[in-house]
Design a protein around this motif. Sequence first.
Motif, PDB file in Angstrom:
ATOM      1  N   ASN A 129       0.825  -1.215   0.000  1.00 23.99           N
ATOM      2  CA  ASN A 129       0.000   0.000   0.000  1.00 23.99           C
ATOM      3  C   ASN A 129       0.857   1.261   0.000  1.00 23.99           C
ATOM      4  O   ASN A 129       0.475   2.289   0.552  1.00 23.99           O
ATOM      5  CB  ASN A 129      -0.979   0.025   1.184  1.00 23.99           C
ATOM      6  CG  ASN A 129      -2.174   0.938   0.898  1.00 23.99           C
ATOM      7  OD1 ASN A 129      -2.638   1.042  -0.232  1.00 23.99           O
ATOM      8  ND2 ASN A 129      -2.666   1.612   1.934  1.00 23.99           N
ATOM      9  N   GLY A 176      -2.755   1.948  -2.715  1.00 22.31           N
ATOM     10  CA  GLY A 176      -3.340   1.111  -3.751  1.00 22.31           C
ATOM     11  C   GLY A 176      -2.327   0.319  -4.556  1.00 22.31           C
ATOM     12  O   GLY A 176      -2.694  -0.357  -5.523  1.00 22.31           O
ATOM     13  N   LYS A 177      -1.040   0.373  -4.162  1.00 20.02           N
ATOM     14  CA  LYS A 177       0.009  -0.288  -4.920  1.00 20.02           C
ATOM     15  C   LYS A 177       0.933  -1.100  -4.012  1.00 20.02           C
ATOM     16  O   LYS A 177       1.055  -0.825  -2.816  1.00 20.02           O
ATOM     17  CB  LYS A 177       0.854   0.741  -5.682  1.00 20.02           C
ATOM     18  CG  LYS A 177       0.095   1.554  -6.714  1.00 20.02           C
ATOM     19  CD  LYS A 177      -0.297   0.711  -7.925  1.00 20.02           C
ATOM     20  CE  LYS A 177      -0.970   1.560  -8.989  1.00 20.02           C
ATOM     21  NZ  LYS A 177      -1.372   0.736 -10.174  1.00 20.02           N
ATOM     22  N   THR A 204       6.135  -1.388  -9.522  1.00 23.53           N
ATOM     23  CA  THR A 204       4.883  -1.330  -8.763  1.00 23.53           C
ATOM     24  C   THR A 204       3.832  -2.197  -9.439  1.00 23.53           C
ATOM     25  O   THR A 204       3.874  -2.441 -10.641  1.00 23.53           O
ATOM     26  CB  THR A 204       4.346   0.114  -8.645  1.00 23.53           C
ATOM     27  OG1 THR A 204       4.093   0.631  -9.957  1.00 23.53           O
ATOM     28  CG2 THR A 204       5.337   1.011  -7.934  1.00 23.53           C
ATOM     29  N   GLU A 205       2.899  -2.656  -8.640  1.00 23.44           N
ATOM     30  CA  GLU A 205       1.743  -3.393  -9.144  1.00 23.44           C
ATOM     31  C   GLU A 205       0.585  -3.166  -8.175  1.00 23.44           C
ATOM     32  O   GLU A 205       0.722  -2.448  -7.179  1.00 23.44           O
ATOM     33  CB  GLU A 205       2.061  -4.882  -9.276  1.00 23.44           C
ATOM     34  CG  GLU A 205       2.487  -5.561  -7.982  1.00 23.44           C
ATOM     35  CD  GLU A 205       2.829  -7.027  -8.195  1.00 23.44           C
ATOM     36  OE1 GLU A 205       1.975  -7.774  -8.718  1.00 23.44           O
ATOM     37  OE2 GLU A 205       3.954  -7.434  -7.826  1.00 23.44           O
ATOM     38  N   SER A 206      -0.548  -3.764  -8.461  1.00 27.24           N
ATOM     39  CA  SER A 206      -1.726  -3.587  -7.615  1.00 27.24           C
ATOM     40  C   SER A 206      -1.442  -4.020  -6.184  1.00 27.24           C
ATOM     41  O   SER A 206      -0.722  -4.995  -5.939  1.00 27.24           O
ATOM     42  CB  SER A 206      -2.902  -4.404  -8.170  1.00 27.24           C
ATOM     43  OG  SER A 206      -3.964  -4.472  -7.236  1.00 27.24           O
ATOM     44  N   ALA A 207      -2.011  -3.288  -5.235  1.00 28.36           N
ATOM     45  CA  ALA A 207      -1.826  -3.633  -3.822  1.00 28.36           C
ATOM     46  C   ALA A 207      -2.517  -4.946  -3.462  1.00 28.36           C
ATOM     47  O   ALA A 207      -2.215  -5.547  -2.431  1.00 28.36           O
ATOM     48  CB  ALA A 207      -2.358  -2.515  -2.935  1.00 28.36           C
ATOM     49  N   ASN A 208      -3.443  -5.387  -4.297  1.00 28.26           N
ATOM     50  CA  ASN A 208      -4.138  -6.650  -4.072  1.00 28.26           C
ATOM     51  C   ASN A 208      -4.029  -7.516  -5.324  1.00 28.26           C
ATOM     52  O   ASN A 208      -4.990  -7.657  -6.084  1.00 28.26           O
ATOM     53  CB  ASN A 208      -5.614  -6.403  -3.717  1.00 28.26           C
ATOM     54  CG  ASN A 208      -5.771  -5.582  -2.455  1.00 28.26           C
ATOM     55  OD1 ASN A 208      -5.247  -5.942  -1.413  1.00 28.26           O
ATOM     56  ND2 ASN A 208      -6.489  -4.477  -2.544  1.00 28.26           N
ATOM     57  N   PRO A 209      -2.851  -8.100  -5.564  1.00 30.15           N
ATOM     58  CA  PRO A 209      -2.631  -8.816  -6.819  1.00 30.15           C
ATOM     59  C   PRO A 209      -3.294 -10.191  -6.903  1.00 30.15           C
ATOM     60  O   PRO A 209      -3.296 -10.812  -7.955  1.00 30.15           O
ATOM     61  CB  PRO A 209      -1.106  -8.966  -6.855  1.00 30.15           C
ATOM     62  CG  PRO A 209      -0.711  -9.043  -5.405  1.00 30.15           C
ATOM     63  CD  PRO A 209      -1.656  -8.106  -4.702  1.00 30.15           C
ATOM     64  N   LYS A 226       3.992 -10.823  -0.983  1.00 25.01           N
ATOM     65  CA  LYS A 226       2.867 -10.148  -1.634  1.00 25.01           C
ATOM     66  C   LYS A 226       1.535 -10.798  -1.273  1.00 25.01           C
ATOM     67  O   LYS A 226       0.511 -10.507  -1.897  1.00 25.01           O
ATOM     68  CB  LYS A 226       3.043 -10.195  -3.152  1.00 25.01           C
ATOM     69  CG  LYS A 226       4.341  -9.579  -3.677  1.00 25.01           C
ATOM     70  CD  LYS A 226       4.424  -9.742  -5.185  1.00 25.01           C
ATOM     71  CE  LYS A 226       5.727  -9.200  -5.747  1.00 25.01           C
ATOM     72  NZ  LYS A 226       5.805  -9.377  -7.220  1.00 25.01           N
TER      73      LYS A 226
END
Length: 276
Positions: free
Chosen positions: A103, A107-108, A123-128, A173
Motif C-alpha cells: 500500500n 493502492g500499490k 509497482t503493481e496492484s496492492a491486491n494482486p 505479496k
Amino acid sequence: MKKIVLLITAICLTSETFGQKTSSSSVDEYECIYEYQMKNDKGSSDVTSTILQIGRNSAIFSDYTAFQADSAIACKAPKSEIQKFKTREKRNDLLFDQSVSQNVPKGKLTVYSVITPNYYSYTESANPINWNLSEGIDTICGYTCQKAVGEYGGRTWTVWYSTDIPASFGPWKLCGLPGLVLAAKDSEGIHKFKAITFRKSSTPMNFKPYTNTIKTSREQFVKAKNKFEQNPMGNIPAESISEMTIQKYEDGGHSALVNGVVLRVRPNGYVPLELK
C-alpha cells in the motif's frame, strides 16, 4: 537445513493486546517475524528469517538480516555494531532479496530487488491475488486463523489469516485479506512462510531500502531475475562491471561485490517464488 538465528526471544503477543493497541489514538506499529522455508534443487530445505513491519495503513516485508542492519543505523548504534550487522547481511547467502512495500503508494505494491550489479523497483496492484475463502481453522502464533486460496505468479497459494489482527497485510505479496496472513505455502510445498513472533515495534519503517533503482515492470523483472539466478557469475555482462571486490574475513569466508553490490551465489540453487 541451514538457519539464520534470530537475536530476539520469540514471544507471541495476545490478540487482546493487539485489540487494545489499535484502539489507541497514537500511530501503532507492529512487527511479525516469519520463518521462510524453501525446498531447493538438492532435495533439502533452506531456512531464513523475514519480517513484516506493520503500520496503520501500510506495511513493509523484507529480510530480517537486512532489517537488523537498517535498525542499527536508524538507532545510531556504534559504528562497530553497524558494521557487524552489515557484514552479516553481506554474508547471508540465503538473504531474501526482495523488499515489498504494501500500500505504498496507496493502492500499490512497490517491490525493490536486485540483479547484480543493479537495484530495481516496480509497482503493481496492492491486491494482486483474488482470494477464495475456504473452510478450515488453524491456530498460529496463538491466533485463530481462517483459510484462503489464490493463484499468483504461476503458483497456487494457501494462506492462513487471522481477523483477530485486523490488518490486510502478509508476508511477501500475500496480502489483501480481512486479517493478517500468519502462514502460507504453495501447492507444491516448495515455498513456506510461518509467523513465529508478533510484537509491538520500536523501529520506524523505511520505505525505500535502495537508492538509485532502475524502474521496470514486474513482468520484465521476473523474467530477467529468474534467468540471472540460473548462473549469477556467468550472467553479468562484462561491459557492466566497473569494479569487482573480494572482501575476506578472519574465519576464511569472503564476499564478492560488483560495483559495490553483493554478488550472492545461492549454495543450493535458486527456486523462484514467481514462475511468470
